[in-house]
Design an enzyme around this catalytic site. Sequence first.
Site, PDB file in Angstrom:
ATOM      1  N   HIS A 185      26.432   8.333  -5.701  1.00  0.00           N
ATOM      2  CA  HIS A 185      26.836   7.634  -5.738  1.00  0.00           C
ATOM      3  C   HIS A 185      25.883   6.384  -4.286  1.00  0.00           C
ATOM      4  O   HIS A 185      26.609   5.815  -3.459  1.00  0.00           O
ATOM      5  CB  HIS A 185      28.224   7.352  -4.924  1.00  0.00           C
ATOM      6  CG  HIS A 185      29.166   6.001  -5.493  1.00  0.00           C
ATOM      7  ND1 HIS A 185      30.294   5.890  -4.935  1.00  0.00           N
ATOM      8  CD2 HIS A 185      29.398   5.152  -6.805  1.00  0.00           C
ATOM      9  CE1 HIS A 185      31.214   5.048  -5.526  1.00  0.00           C
ATOM     10  NE2 HIS A 185      30.530   4.201  -6.407  1.00  0.00           N
ATOM     11  N   HIS A 220      36.082   9.684   4.115  1.00  0.00           N
ATOM     12  CA  HIS A 220      34.733   8.950   3.063  1.00  0.00           C
ATOM     13  C   HIS A 220      35.216  10.168   1.928  1.00  0.00           C
ATOM     14  O   HIS A 220      36.568  10.544   1.636  1.00  0.00           O
ATOM     15  CB  HIS A 220      33.487   9.833   3.536  1.00  0.00           C
ATOM     16  CG  HIS A 220      32.619   9.966   2.136  1.00  0.00           C
ATOM     17  ND1 HIS A 220      31.987   9.529   1.458  1.00  0.00           N
ATOM     18  CD2 HIS A 220      30.562  10.219   2.967  1.00  0.00           C
ATOM     19  CE1 HIS A 220      30.803   9.991   0.993  1.00  0.00           C
ATOM     20  NE2 HIS A 220      30.494  10.770   1.708  1.00  0.00           N
ATOM     21  N   MET A 255      45.306   6.318   2.607  1.00  0.00           N
ATOM     22  CA  MET A 255      44.064   7.122   2.145  1.00  0.00           C
ATOM     23  C   MET A 255      43.736   7.061   0.294  1.00  0.00           C
ATOM     24  O   MET A 255      44.580   7.689  -0.480  1.00  0.00           O
ATOM     25  CB  MET A 255      44.017   8.180   2.391  1.00  0.00           C
ATOM     26  CG  MET A 255      44.112   8.958   4.138  1.00  0.00           C
ATOM     27  SD  MET A 255      41.887   7.531   4.697  1.00  0.00           S
ATOM     28  CE  MET A 255      42.359   7.999   6.058  1.00  0.00           C
ATOM     29  N   PHE A 257      42.713   4.564  -1.398  1.00  0.00           N
ATOM     30  CA  PHE A 257      42.148   2.911  -1.173  1.00  0.00           C
ATOM     31  C   PHE A 257      41.257   2.636  -0.119  1.00  0.00           C
ATOM     32  O   PHE A 257      40.633   2.217   1.237  1.00  0.00           O
ATOM     33  CB  PHE A 257      43.861   2.407  -0.420  1.00  0.00           C
ATOM     34  CG  PHE A 257      44.789   2.421  -1.782  1.00  0.00           C
ATOM     35  CD1 PHE A 257      44.783   1.708  -2.942  1.00  0.00           C
ATOM     36  CD2 PHE A 257      45.398   3.565  -1.843  1.00  0.00           C
ATOM     37  CE1 PHE A 257      45.633   2.302  -4.233  1.00  0.00           C
ATOM     38  CE2 PHE A 257      45.943   4.410  -2.967  1.00  0.00           C
ATOM     39  CZ  PHE A 257      46.525   3.112  -3.763  1.00  0.00           C
ATOM     40  N   HIS A 259      36.947   0.404  -0.164  1.00  0.00           N
ATOM     41  CA  HIS A 259      35.690   0.062  -1.071  1.00  0.00           C
ATOM     42  C   HIS A 259      34.935  -0.298   0.062  1.00  0.00           C
ATOM     43  O   HIS A 259      34.971  -1.384   0.050  1.00  0.00           O
ATOM     44  CB  HIS A 259      35.085   0.687  -1.860  1.00  0.00           C
ATOM     45  CG  HIS A 259      34.489   1.900  -2.534  1.00  0.00           C
ATOM     46  ND1 HIS A 259      33.199   1.580  -2.493  1.00  0.00           N
ATOM     47  CD2 HIS A 259      34.168   2.479  -2.289  1.00  0.00           C
ATOM     48  CE1 HIS A 259      32.441   2.761  -2.708  1.00  0.00           C
ATOM     49  NE2 HIS A 259      32.974   3.244  -2.887  1.00  0.00           N
ATOM     50  N   ASP A 310      38.572   9.000  -5.195  1.00  0.00           N
ATOM     51  CA  ASP A 310      39.966   9.745  -4.512  1.00  0.00           C
ATOM     52  C   ASP A 310      41.323   9.639  -5.261  1.00  0.00           C
ATOM     53  O   ASP A 310      41.511  11.217  -5.144  1.00  0.00           O
ATOM     54  CB  ASP A 310      39.707   9.727  -3.348  1.00  0.00           C
ATOM     55  CG  ASP A 310      38.024   9.928  -2.614  1.00  0.00           C
ATOM     56  OD1 ASP A 310      37.473  10.633  -3.251  1.00  0.00           O
ATOM     57  OD2 ASP A 310      37.537   9.330  -1.920  1.00  0.00           O
TER      58      ASP A 310
HETATM   59  N1  COA Z   1      44.799   0.904   3.921  1.00  0.00           N
HETATM   60  C1  COA Z   1      45.148  -0.046   4.230  1.00  0.00           C
HETATM   61  N2  COA Z   1      44.159  -1.076   5.195  1.00  0.00           N
HETATM   62  C2  COA Z   1      43.030  -0.688   4.112  1.00  0.00           C
HETATM   63  C3  COA Z   1      42.597   0.198   3.914  1.00  0.00           C
HETATM   64  C4  COA Z   1      43.268   1.088   3.202  1.00  0.00           C
HETATM   65  N3  COA Z   1      43.103   2.018   2.914  1.00  0.00           N
HETATM   66  N4  COA Z   1      41.486   0.109   3.623  1.00  0.00           N
HETATM   67  C5  COA Z   1      41.044  -1.215   3.588  1.00  0.00           C
HETATM   68  N5  COA Z   1      42.726  -1.718   4.632  1.00  0.00           N
HETATM   69  C6  COA Z   1      42.444  -2.951   5.793  1.00  0.00           C
HETATM   70  C7  COA Z   1      41.644  -2.261   6.835  1.00  0.00           C
HETATM   71  O1  COA Z   1      42.721  -1.913   8.003  1.00  0.00           O
HETATM   72  C8  COA Z   1      40.830  -4.122   7.254  1.00  0.00           C
HETATM   73  O2  COA Z   1      41.657  -4.604   7.323  1.00  0.00           O
HETATM   74  P1  COA Z   1      41.885  -5.898   9.169  1.00  0.00           P
HETATM   75  O3  COA Z   1      40.289  -6.656   8.478  1.00  0.00           O
HETATM   76  O4  COA Z   1      43.153  -6.496   9.182  1.00  0.00           O
HETATM   77  O5  COA Z   1      41.598  -5.306  10.559  1.00  0.00           O
HETATM   78  C9  COA Z   1      40.324  -4.028   6.056  1.00  0.00           C
HETATM   79  O6  COA Z   1      41.284  -3.902   5.403  1.00  0.00           O
HETATM   80  C10 COA Z   1      39.148  -4.133   5.686  1.00  0.00           C
HETATM   81  O7  COA Z   1      38.575  -2.791   5.964  1.00  0.00           O
HETATM   82  P2  COA Z   1      37.351  -2.056   6.961  1.00  0.00           P
HETATM   83  O8  COA Z   1      37.934  -0.740   7.261  1.00  0.00           O
HETATM   84  O9  COA Z   1      37.216  -3.207   7.700  1.00  0.00           O
HETATM   85  O10 COA Z   1      36.291  -2.173   5.600  1.00  0.00           O
HETATM   86  P3  COA Z   1      35.359  -1.187   5.602  1.00  0.00           P
HETATM   87  O11 COA Z   1      34.125  -1.542   4.483  1.00  0.00           O
HETATM   88  O12 COA Z   1      34.661  -0.510   6.897  1.00  0.00           O
HETATM   89  O13 COA Z   1      36.122   0.326   5.086  1.00  0.00           O
HETATM   90  C11 COA Z   1      36.604   2.569   3.720  1.00  0.00           C
HETATM   91  C12 COA Z   1      36.233   1.014   3.899  1.00  0.00           C
HETATM   92  C13 COA Z   1      36.025   3.244   2.212  1.00  0.00           C
HETATM   93  C14 COA Z   1      36.196   3.252   5.008  1.00  0.00           C
HETATM   94  C15 COA Z   1      38.174   2.005   4.219  1.00  0.00           C
HETATM   95  O14 COA Z   1      38.262   1.154   3.115  1.00  0.00           O
HETATM   96  C16 COA Z   1      39.239   3.342   4.790  1.00  0.00           C
HETATM   97  O15 COA Z   1      39.600   3.642   5.528  1.00  0.00           O
HETATM   98  N6  COA Z   1      39.878   3.362   3.149  1.00  0.00           N
HETATM   99  C17 COA Z   1      41.054   4.671   3.254  1.00  0.00           C
HETATM  100  C18 COA Z   1      40.113   5.964   3.499  1.00  0.00           C
HETATM  101  C19 COA Z   1      39.343   6.373   2.024  1.00  0.00           C
HETATM  102  O16 COA Z   1      40.187   5.991   1.290  1.00  0.00           O
HETATM  103  N7  COA Z   1      37.902   6.506   2.216  1.00  0.00           N
HETATM  104  C20 COA Z   1      37.595   7.166   0.801  1.00  0.00           C
HETATM  105  C21 COA Z   1      36.330   5.727   0.364  1.00  0.00           C
HETATM  106  S1  COA Z   1      35.639   6.088  -1.356  1.00  0.00           S
END
Ligand code: COA
Length: 374
Positions: A185, A220, A255, A257, A259, A310
């Site tokens: 990826h 991750h 978790m 959700f 990306h 995931d």
């Molecule tokens: N659940 C709830 N809210 C979420 C979310 C989630 N899974 N993913 C993103 N958001 C929200 C954030 O809280 C943020 O809201 P805000 O703008 O009001 O603060 C907004 O969406 C943007 O998210 P951000 O964390 O800034 O995006 P990022 O690009 O830094 O993070 C991830 C990407 C994957 C880390 C993030 O979506 C996440 O933490 N997901 C859950 C963990 C996961 O599934 N990881 C596997 C990735 S393949």
Amino acid sequence: MADNKKTGGLAGVTAGKTALCTVGKEGAGLTYLGYDIYDLADNATFEEVAYLLLHGKLPTRAELDAYIAKIKSLRGLPDALKVVLEMIPADAHPMDVLRTGVSFLGNIEPEGDFSNQQETADRLLACLPSMMVYWHRFHTDGIRIDTETDDDSIAGHILHMLHDEAPSELHEKSLSTTLILYAEHEFNASTFAGRVITGTLSDMHSAVSGAIGALRGPLHGGANEAAMELIQRFANAEEATEGVLGMLERKELIMGFGHRVYTTSDPRNKVNKAMSKVLASEKGDMTLYEVSEAIEKVMWDEKKLFANADFFAASVYHFMGVPTYLFTPIFVCSRITGWAAHVMEQRADNKLIRPAAEYIGPALQEWVEIDDRD
Ligand code: COA
């Protein structure tokens, strides 16, 4: 303070070049060396995909047969590594077990001058599943399993060692497909960590140990285990809808959700979701699947957030009797192909990775003798 929303986490920054993978690129989507992920998921075996990533081309039938035989021959664990695995406590997380296992292997089978990098990659691909299940079975069942099974596929090998019998075709194919989807990826956090380590001219075991450490976290790879824990909290779809609405109100992360790169969907999700449905009906109990779908709906309706790879991978593994704490380690058994390919790609055109930081600390301070400080 720097505006973390805009500048944090290297979001949108192109941090290097790769010929291995496109993620969400206009007109390409998710591809490994130019092959569409859906073509690979539908038609390839994981071993073919491993060969593709590690050798840069799809194998011929003869090359694939030889490669399968080679991987099978490398499944055995050295006695010293078995002793280490037995000494790691039963309540350790298996991601830590794999991190230690790979690091230890770097001591007893060091990579040397990198001319053996392909061999090192093959060895890790072959023996990571053995390490994972050897430790698990030793500590949960009190037995020392034979890791040299005769299964041609890595998926079959994993399920065979876990359940003491060769898996059904459906289970072997389903696990193999998740391994294909997880294999590579682009510059995700663990791969980038591995490339940073490689950039110092360090060895592959160090790069992979570091990558495992990065993958472990719930933002991750660890998200697949966290997603399972979430799904299992709810008895039915209605409870799930209500529960997740409450979590969103409390600003909790859901978790599985969202990306960093994809904005409207993760292409791997529809494959995992379809497999999850098939495996749920095979079990004759659709509850977990319906709970998962309800969570997916709330997340989209409320936040326009979509399930990533995931989320449904979690129930796919669960339906095949894989203990939850092995979900992220299985991800390792797949992503080792992408990591090793990136190590080799980084070495082929190496440049130390050392970015700059924006300084946000205090201005120059005058030195104050210790007895004169406030
Ligand atoms: N659940 C709830 N809210 C979420 C979310 C989630 N899974 N993913 C993103 N958001 C929200 C954030 O809280 C943020 O809201 P805000 O703008 O009001 O603060 C907004 O969406 C943007 O998210 P951000 O964390 O800034 O995006 P990022 O690009 O830094 O993070 C991830 C990407 C994957 C880390 C993030 O979506 C996440 O933490 N997901 C859950 C963990 C996961 O599934 N990881 C596997 C990735 S393949």
